[in-house]
Design an enzyme around this catalytic site. Structure first.
Site, PDB file in Angstrom:
ATOM      1  CG  ASN A 152      61.494 169.988 132.488  1.00 31.70           C
ATOM      2  OD1 ASN A 152      60.818 170.421 133.414  1.00 31.70           O
ATOM      3  ND2 ASN A 152      61.124 168.932 131.769  1.00 31.70           N
ATOM      4  CD  GLU A 206      58.879 163.597 132.368  1.00 30.59           C
ATOM      5  OE1 GLU A 206      58.703 164.654 132.996  1.00 30.59           O
ATOM      6  OE2 GLU A 206      60.009 163.061 132.254  1.00 30.59           O
ATOM      7  CD  GLU A 245      63.043 166.833 126.146  1.00 32.89           C
ATOM      8  OE1 GLU A 245      64.008 167.237 126.802  1.00 32.89           O
ATOM      9  OE2 GLU A 245      61.930 166.614 126.640  1.00 32.89           O
ATOM     10  CB  SER A 266      70.372 161.151 129.630  1.00 33.85           C
ATOM     11  OG  SER A 266      69.282 160.450 130.224  1.00 33.85           O
TER      12      SER A 266
HETATM   13  C1  PEP Z   1      63.501 166.371 130.094  1.00 33.12           C
HETATM   14  O1  PEP Z   1      62.679 165.879 130.815  1.00 33.12           O
HETATM   15  O2  PEP Z   1      63.212 167.341 129.387  1.00 33.12           O
HETATM   16  C2  PEP Z   1      64.845 165.764 130.098  1.00 33.12           C
HETATM   17  C3  PEP Z   1      65.615 165.979 129.064  1.00 33.12           C
HETATM   18  O3  PEP Z   1      65.183 165.003 131.182  1.00 33.12           O
HETATM   19  P1  PEP Z   1      66.618 164.343 131.491  1.00 33.12           P
HETATM   20  O4  PEP Z   1      67.669 165.369 131.166  1.00 33.12           O
HETATM   21  O5  PEP Z   1      66.583 164.018 132.943  1.00 33.12           O
HETATM   22  O6  PEP Z   1      66.733 163.146 130.621  1.00 33.12           O
END
Ligand code: PEP
Length: 251
Positions: free
Chosen positions: A9, A97, A167, A213
């Site tokens: 993403n 988001e 997530e 992350s």
């Molecule tokens: C995301 O936004 O789907 C995500 C997992 O971001 P990050 O890996 O930067 O935490």
């Protein structure tokens, strides 16, 4: 056996030319890697460039959002048929988001999921609790509500085109990852909830990605958990070497 799926993403990063450069770096790193679905989700403006750059590779294309209508007076929006024409086969829906900054509710996400499925797109549907929810013991309640709301009314065939991304909001872009045990616990809970919503066969075949992350250094441990079937990768997807390592860890 569930085939692992790793999706990048890119969020609001990469112009068209930068996107092409990133794909050019990534393609040779993934040469010969099999047994995993790889999806890149660039911003709308880079979809055409990435679509062209991945032609002839095993990499697939996804979008980060879409509108539920096929066309009409919705300034600034993009529809499923527009994505399909660029050879996108996936769309991320209900990312935290989108839920936080653009007010997307479970009802909105559900409407978009149905629209995506009716245009033959696979939907990567995101769910996850905030830190406040976790600390007050509400993780399962919140995740179950999001699943039941966002995925209401789907039939068995629809479920074949659904990927869930767990997530935890507190882990997105923070560098703070859920431990493999914390993630596995919620993934198993999600599978149980799908079993209650539909049936155990659907629950067993639905792929559940972890996101938050994830990077090369922690991917292997997370991906070795029995109910973690891949990753939705934000920051680390902007670096070809890091993303390629995560993909390899998923095989
Ligand atoms: C995301 O936004 O789907 C995500 C997992 O971001 P990050 O890996 O930067 O935490």
């Amino acid at each position: 056996m569930r085939k692992p799926i790793v999706a990048g993403n890119w969020k609001m990063n990469k112009t068209s030319s930068e996107a092409k450069d990133l794909v050019r770096q990534l393609v040779p790193l993934l040469d010969g890697v099999k047994g995993v679905d790889v999806v890149l989700c660039p911003p709308f403006t880079a979809l055409a460039a990435v679509s062209e750059a991945i032609t002839g590779t095993q990499i697939d294309l996804g979008a980060q959002n879409m509108h539920w209508e096929k066309s009409g007076a919705y300034t600034g929006e993009i529809s499923a048929p527009m994505l399909r024409e660029l050879y996108a086969h996936y769309v991320i829906l209900g990312h935290s988001e989108r839920r936080t900054y653009f007010g997307e509710t479970d009802d909105v996400v559900n409407t978009k999921v149905r629209a995506a499925l009716s245009s033959n797109l696979h939907a990567i549907v995101c769910v996850g609790e905030t830190l406040e929810h976790r600390e007050s013991g509400k993780t399962e309640q919140v995740v179950a509500e999001q699943l039941r709301g966002s995925l209401a009314g789907l039939n068995e065939n629809d479920w074949q085109h659904i990927i869930i991304a767990y997530e935890p909001v507190w882990a997105i872009g923070t560098g703070r990852t859920a431990s493999p045990e914390q993630a596995q616990e919620v993934h198993a809970f999600i599978r149980g909830t799908i079993s209650n919503m539909q049936d155990s066969a659907v629950a067993e075949s639905t792929r559940i990605q972890y996101g938050g992350s994830m990077k090369a250094s922690n991917a292997r441990e997370l991906l070795s958990q029995p109910d973690i079937d891949g990753g939705l990768i934000g920051g680390a997807a902007l670096d070809a070497a890091n993303f390629a390592e995560i993909v390899k860890a998923a095989v």
